[in-house]
Design an enzyme around this catalytic site. Structure first.
Site, PDB file in Angstrom:
ATOM      1  N   SER A 159      37.768  52.345  47.943  1.00  0.00           N
ATOM      2  CA  SER A 159      36.983  52.592  49.171  1.00  0.00           C
ATOM      3  C   SER A 159      37.904  52.699  50.383  1.00  0.00           C
ATOM      4  CB  SER A 159      35.918  51.515  49.381  1.00  0.00           C
ATOM      5  OG  SER A 159      36.396  50.220  49.135  1.00  0.00           O
TER       6      SER A 159
ATOM      7  N   GLY B  84      45.798  49.336  41.820  1.00  0.00           N
ATOM      8  CA  GLY B  84      46.830  48.432  41.328  1.00  0.00           C
ATOM      9  C   GLY B  84      47.013  47.187  42.175  1.00  0.00           C
ATOM     10  N   ALA B  85      46.200  47.029  43.223  1.00  0.00           N
ATOM     11  CA  ALA B  85      46.346  45.860  44.108  1.00  0.00           C
ATOM     12  C   ALA B  85      45.921  44.569  43.421  1.00  0.00           C
ATOM     13  CB  ALA B  85      45.539  46.062  45.384  1.00  0.00           C
ATOM     14  N   GLY B  86      45.006  44.678  42.450  1.00  0.00           N
ATOM     15  CA  GLY B  86      44.518  43.490  41.753  1.00  0.00           C
ATOM     16  C   GLY B  86      43.041  43.227  41.968  1.00  0.00           C
ATOM     17  N   LYS B  87      42.334  44.217  42.498  1.00  0.00           N
ATOM     18  CA  LYS B  87      40.912  44.049  42.826  1.00  0.00           C
ATOM     19  C   LYS B  87      40.091  43.669  41.594  1.00  0.00           C
ATOM     20  CE  LYS B  87      40.501  48.265  44.246  1.00  0.00           C
ATOM     21  NZ  LYS B  87      41.891  48.644  43.910  1.00  0.00           N
ATOM     22  N   THR B  88      40.186  44.467  40.562  1.00  0.00           N
ATOM     23  CA  THR B  88      39.365  44.239  39.376  1.00  0.00           C
ATOM     24  C   THR B  88      39.774  42.965  38.645  1.00  0.00           C
ATOM     25  OG1 THR B  88      38.928  46.597  39.122  1.00  0.00           O
ATOM     26  CG2 THR B  88      38.655  45.213  37.157  1.00  0.00           C
TER      27      THR B  88
ATOM     28  N   GLY C   7      41.153  47.802  48.452  1.00  0.00           N
ATOM     29  CA  GLY C   7      42.611  47.802  48.457  1.00  0.00           C
ATOM     30  C   GLY C   7      43.129  48.953  47.618  1.00  0.00           C
ATOM     31  N   LEU C   8      44.435  49.128  47.600  1.00  0.00           N
ATOM     32  CA  LEU C   8      45.040  50.231  46.858  1.00  0.00           C
ATOM     33  C   LEU C   8      44.816  50.081  45.355  1.00  0.00           C
ATOM     34  CD1 LEU C   8      48.470  50.442  48.736  1.00  0.00           C
ATOM     35  CD2 LEU C   8      46.501  51.977  49.013  1.00  0.00           C
TER      36      LEU C   8
END
Length: 624
Positions: free
Chosen positions: A125, A54-58, A51-52
């Site tokens: 990615s 700042g999307a919240g992935k981490t 995802g972009l």
């Protein structure tokens, strides 16, 4: 991170690609690695968060990492920024460098997964082709790979821009920044899409947890109220079936049969919908499992069957339905009955490993009918025994609701058919301690004595319940985090085969951890010295039995009376002279004689219940 904050060195082209390389095969299987990690199932896999920036992935990945580790499941998070400060510090943000970045990460993730770890990768990615490379890296090695798209709108990501990267990209300070000057290729068929707007990190994390649960990567930890299917009927359907039962052919069933009706109707044997038809019977007998319509396996290690005599089979031929009657009262209708031979030697050889009428349950099989009848059940009402103990006979769904009311985040079950001594209590106390140390907030004990048929010399259910209540009243076990209930199944004394049945039923009731002891379903050999089953085999088999992936097996630790401290303790072989193994025979002898066991062996009021029972038996024998 998706854009450089400082210049990066470009990847240097390799002068020569290694060609004289041969893959070396490991000598350790994935199953062995799993056991070394304390798991009965291989959980190695990769969850790829994309995802972009700042999307919240981490945030989600690291919350998931903490959740899994708290449950005792090895997990590790690989984050884009962290990887680029180490392994990939020599890579920039050109298309070629990004491809190499993802390739390296995928290879590292594969190694983590192959070792039995759940690897959590958080990388923008942006290119679908790179993500597909990551997937193939895993699937080519037969490792599960789950693509999770964190679908957060660009404007929200910019509002969350804690690193200030979007601002720099719009000002032209960062070139090729995904979402601004570089396109992001949305996944076309990810395993999961998470929309984070208006949702907490915890809520988003639990979506991934449910994905991993549904795929069998992790057990189902959350105690929910969804429950299992019961076989009771209600309303017009019930009144119609009761009227029907009065005019259709009937089968008079025994007390043992009625106990099995109770087991089936309450959902302990879910997904069975009635007494087994022949194909279900054969699967249980020869595979210890049932294959469902979606090809998944459910553990079902014992036959749940209804025997009948040849005369009844001939009388009922062609019937579309039959009524099951006990003590003159219709209790259920069995639909579309299927009759098949009751091959008793084959059944006993498979279920018990022996065919000898000296075995108490085999004796009942031998005396039962030569035919079996299977079919779906419609049960009119709860089976009640009116013995003062029905309030303890909670169904699987009632137990699930009870655990929910207690805010249990883990349920560990202890199956027993004997009185509780302080060694048992020590094991249960230690299990709760372990679960608390692993991060569970409120583990609840299901203290679940077997309440169906048992052989004549076993302690009666009422005595055992009163003894267990005394243990709780004295505070040996914490009454606030313990649910005392009765498991209605008959006891079959079928050793490791039956142990799986006990575990499966507790799993249906919402348990996700199971304590198994030594010889939990054993019996003396009817025709030779010693026991019929190896005392270790029940626990050993349960650790690898199919169809029980949602249940974590807690290893049994041997406890004995430690004379050096005057209480029950876990056995220490380095000072074995301090330990006294008080056998059941010795315990019964002390109770009959009205003598006290060593102080600290059993709660005093619990011993009083047991002692009075055995002395009453002695008094009856003396009178006779």
């Amino acid at each position: 991170m998706d854009g450089p904050s400082r210049p990066r060195k470009k990847l240097k082209a390799c002068a020569q690609v290694a060609t004289n390389v041969v893959e070396q095969k490991h000598q350790v299987s994935r199953a062995k690695r799993s056991r070394a990690l304390g798991s009965r199932a291989f959980r190695g896999s990769t969850v790829w968060f994309t995802g972009l920036s700042g999307a919240g992935k981490t945030s989600i990945a690291f919350a998931l990492e903490a959740y899994l580790v708290s449950k005792g499941i090895p997990a590790y998070g690989l984050d884009g920024d962290n990887i680029r400060t180490g392994l990939n510090k020599n890579l920039g943000f050109t298309k070629e460098d990004r491809e190499e970045n993802i390739r390296r990460v995928a290879e590292v993730a594969k190694l983590f997964a192959d070792s039995g770890v759940v690897c959590l990768c958080s990388f923008v990615s942006p290119f679908a082709e790179d993500r597909e490379v990551a997937r193939r890296t895993h699937t080519d090695s037969d490792l599960p790979f789950f693509e999770v798209f964190i679908d957060t709108p660009l404007e929200i990501c910019e509002q969350r821009d804690t690193k200030g990267l979007y601002k720099k990209a719009r000002e032209g300070q960062i070139k090729g920044f995904t979402g601004i000057t570089q396109d992001y290729e949305r996944p076309e068929a990810p395993e999961l899409v998470i929309q984070t707007v208006g949702r907490s990190v915890e809520e988003s994390t639990m979506e991934v947890v449910r994905l991993l649960e549904s795929q069998g990567i992790i057990p189902r930890y959350e105690v929910d109220g969804a429950g299992v299917e019961e076989l009771f009927i209600y309303g017009n359907r019930l009144s119609s079936a009761i009227e029907e039962a009065a005019r259709i052919p009937q089968i008079e069933i025994t007390k043992l049969d009625l106990q099995w009706v109770q087991v089936l109707s309450e959902g302990w044997a879910y997904p069975l919908k009635g007494f087994m038809r022949e194909i279900e019977y054969l699967q249980a007998l020869h595979s210890n499992c049932l294959t469902l319509g979606d090809s998944s396996l459910v553990n079902q290690s014992v036959p749940v069957v209804l025997p009948l005599q040849t005369a009844d089979k001939e009388r009922l031929a062609g019937a579309a339905a039959v009524a099951l009657v006990h003590a003159g009262r219709a209790v259920a209708v069995l639909r579309a009955p299927e009759f098949y031979p009751h091959r008793k030697p084959e059944r006993c050889a498979r279920q018990f490993g022996i065919y000898h009428p000296g075995h108490p349950y085999i004796k009942m099989i031998e005396e039962s009918g030569d035919w079996l009848v299977g079919g779906n059940l419609e049960v009119f009402e709860r089976i009640r025994w009116d013995d003062g103990l029905d309030s303890y006979r909670l169904t699987p769904n009632e137990l699930r609701q009870k655990f929910k009311e207690l805010n249990a985040d883990a349920v560990f079950a202890f199956q027993l058919r004997n009185p509780i001594h302080n060694g048992h209590a020590l094991l249960m106390q230690d299990t709760r301690r372990q679960l608390l140390e692993r991060g569970f907030k409120n583990p609840v004990l299901l203290l679940h004595p077997l309440g169906g048929w048992t052989k004549d010399d076993d302690v009666p259910l009422e005595v055992r319940i009163n003894q267990h209540k005394a243990v709780l009243n004295e505070g040996v076990l914490d009454s606030k985090s313990t649910v005392l209930a009765i498991f209605p199944s008959p006891m079959m004394y079928a050793g490791p085969t039956e142990v799986q049945w006990h575990a499966k039923c507790r799993m249906n009731a919402g348990a996700n951890h199971y304590i198994v002891g030594r010889d939990p379903a054993g019996v003396p050999h009817p025709a030779a010295p010693g026991d019929l089953f190896d005392a270790r085999h029940g626990a050993m088999l349960l650790a690898v039995a199919p169809g029980l992936a949602d249940l974590e097996i807690i290893p049994f630790r041997v406890a004995a009376y430690d004379a050096s401290v005057g209480k029950m303790a876990f056995f220490d072989p380095t000072r074995k002279e301090d330990f006294d193994f008080i056998s059941g025979t010795r315990m019964r002898g002390l109770a009959r004689a009205g003598k006290e066991p060593p102080k600290g062996f059993m709660a005093p009021s619990a011993w009083k219940v047991l002692s009075e029972y055995y002395q009453s038996l002695k008094s009856k024998m003396d009178t006779n």
